[in-house]
Design a protein around this motif. Sequence first.
Motif, PDB file in Angstrom:
ATOM      1  N   PHE A 109       1.316 -61.461  16.762  1.00 59.84           N
ATOM      2  CA  PHE A 109       1.876 -61.144  18.016  1.00 59.84           C
ATOM      3  C   PHE A 109       1.734 -62.364  18.996  1.00 59.84           C
ATOM      4  O   PHE A 109       2.647 -62.739  19.555  1.00 59.84           O
ATOM      5  N   TYR A 123      -6.175 -50.459  19.194  1.00 63.51           N
ATOM      6  CA  TYR A 123      -4.856 -50.708  19.334  1.00 63.51           C
ATOM      7  C   TYR A 123      -4.333 -50.857  20.816  1.00 63.51           C
ATOM      8  O   TYR A 123      -3.459 -51.363  21.329  1.00 63.51           O
ATOM      9  N   VAL A 175      -1.496 -52.666  23.404  1.00 60.63           N
ATOM     10  CA  VAL A 175      -0.899 -52.341  24.312  1.00 60.63           C
ATOM     11  C   VAL A 175      -0.929 -52.931  25.631  1.00 60.63           C
ATOM     12  O   VAL A 175       0.197 -53.353  26.250  1.00 60.63           O
ATOM     13  N   VAL A 206       0.830 -56.169  25.643  1.00 60.46           N
ATOM     14  CA  VAL A 206       2.292 -55.797  25.776  1.00 60.46           C
ATOM     15  C   VAL A 206       2.754 -55.690  27.176  1.00 60.46           C
ATOM     16  O   VAL A 206       3.760 -56.113  27.890  1.00 60.46           O
ATOM     17  N   VAL A 263       8.642 -52.872  28.295  1.00 61.70           N
ATOM     18  CA  VAL A 263       7.590 -52.680  27.561  1.00 61.70           C
ATOM     19  C   VAL A 263       8.259 -52.192  25.738  1.00 61.70           C
ATOM     20  O   VAL A 263       8.077 -52.936  24.956  1.00 61.70           O
ATOM     21  N   ILE A 299       8.199 -54.156  22.370  1.00 58.06           N
ATOM     22  CA  ILE A 299       7.616 -53.747  21.467  1.00 58.06           C
ATOM     23  C   ILE A 299       8.589 -53.717  19.988  1.00 58.06           C
ATOM     24  O   ILE A 299       8.377 -53.864  18.867  1.00 58.06           O
ATOM     25  N   GLU A 300       9.908 -53.294  20.320  1.00 53.80           N
ATOM     26  CA  GLU A 300      10.874 -53.344  19.414  1.00 53.80           C
ATOM     27  C   GLU A 300      10.939 -54.637  18.794  1.00 53.80           C
ATOM     28  O   GLU A 300      11.369 -54.884  17.606  1.00 53.80           O
ATOM     29  N   TYR A 342       8.833 -57.039  18.754  1.00 50.67           N
ATOM     30  CA  TYR A 342       7.772 -57.427  17.880  1.00 50.67           C
ATOM     31  C   TYR A 342       7.776 -56.836  16.556  1.00 50.67           C
ATOM     32  O   TYR A 342       7.725 -57.431  15.342  1.00 50.67           O
ATOM     33  N   PHE A 360       3.641 -46.351  18.758  1.00 44.39           N
ATOM     34  CA  PHE A 360       4.520 -47.209  18.403  1.00 44.39           C
ATOM     35  C   PHE A 360       5.851 -46.852  17.828  1.00 44.39           C
ATOM     36  O   PHE A 360       6.369 -47.559  16.756  1.00 44.39           O
ATOM     37  N   TYR A 400       8.774 -47.309  18.905  1.00 42.32           N
ATOM     38  CA  TYR A 400       9.659 -48.721  19.324  1.00 42.32           C
ATOM     39  C   TYR A 400       9.149 -49.723  18.283  1.00 42.32           C
ATOM     40  O   TYR A 400      10.122 -50.328  17.824  1.00 42.32           O
ATOM     41  N   PHE A 401       7.850 -49.730  17.829  1.00 44.20           N
ATOM     42  CA  PHE A 401       7.679 -50.690  16.719  1.00 44.20           C
ATOM     43  C   PHE A 401       8.407 -50.411  15.756  1.00 44.20           C
ATOM     44  O   PHE A 401       8.794 -51.198  14.812  1.00 44.20           O
TER      45      PHE A 401
END
Length: 178
Positions: free
Chosen positions: A9, A45, A49, A52, A63, A67-68, A70, A138, A140-141
Amino acid sequence: MKGMVFTEFFELVETAFGDDVLDEIIDESNIDSGGVYTSVGNYDYQELVALVVALSDKVDVAVPDLIETYGKHLFGRFFTLYPSFFDNVSSTFDFLERIDDHIHVEVRKLHPDAELPKFDIESHGNRMTMNYSSSRPFGYFAKGLITGCIDHFGEQITIDSAKISDDMTQAIFELSKK
């Protein structure tokens, strides 16, 4: 969460926004580690957050979008760092179908303490449904990782639907090949 997720990240933030922004979000996020991570260490974790959220405030990008982005970036890094995960895999659907039964098994061999999400997958020809479940927010991750996978294999696949729960711990992704 493995430190590798944090160090990667940081690489993305430095590349996209610069060292100054990275330093500022570390200071502003007020995280216990102070932004010091080793790739093999384990970290809360919530620190990711917080980082981000601080980045979102700093660069005025939502956000979920960060996240997406990343997740997409990290998929490319996985290919570089773990090429064996891609052995005998020739398509997006082949790769995605192997996540829980092969890739996560291999990850657990490398990192027995890793807390991994669960993917239940149904594939029907040119369509795939992926049910994502995690104790962490996560969704969107996961979408970013899926997008990175599609890009990696260079296929004409769309994510027709991404229903991500409000707490981002559950998601249903509908994919189709064109």
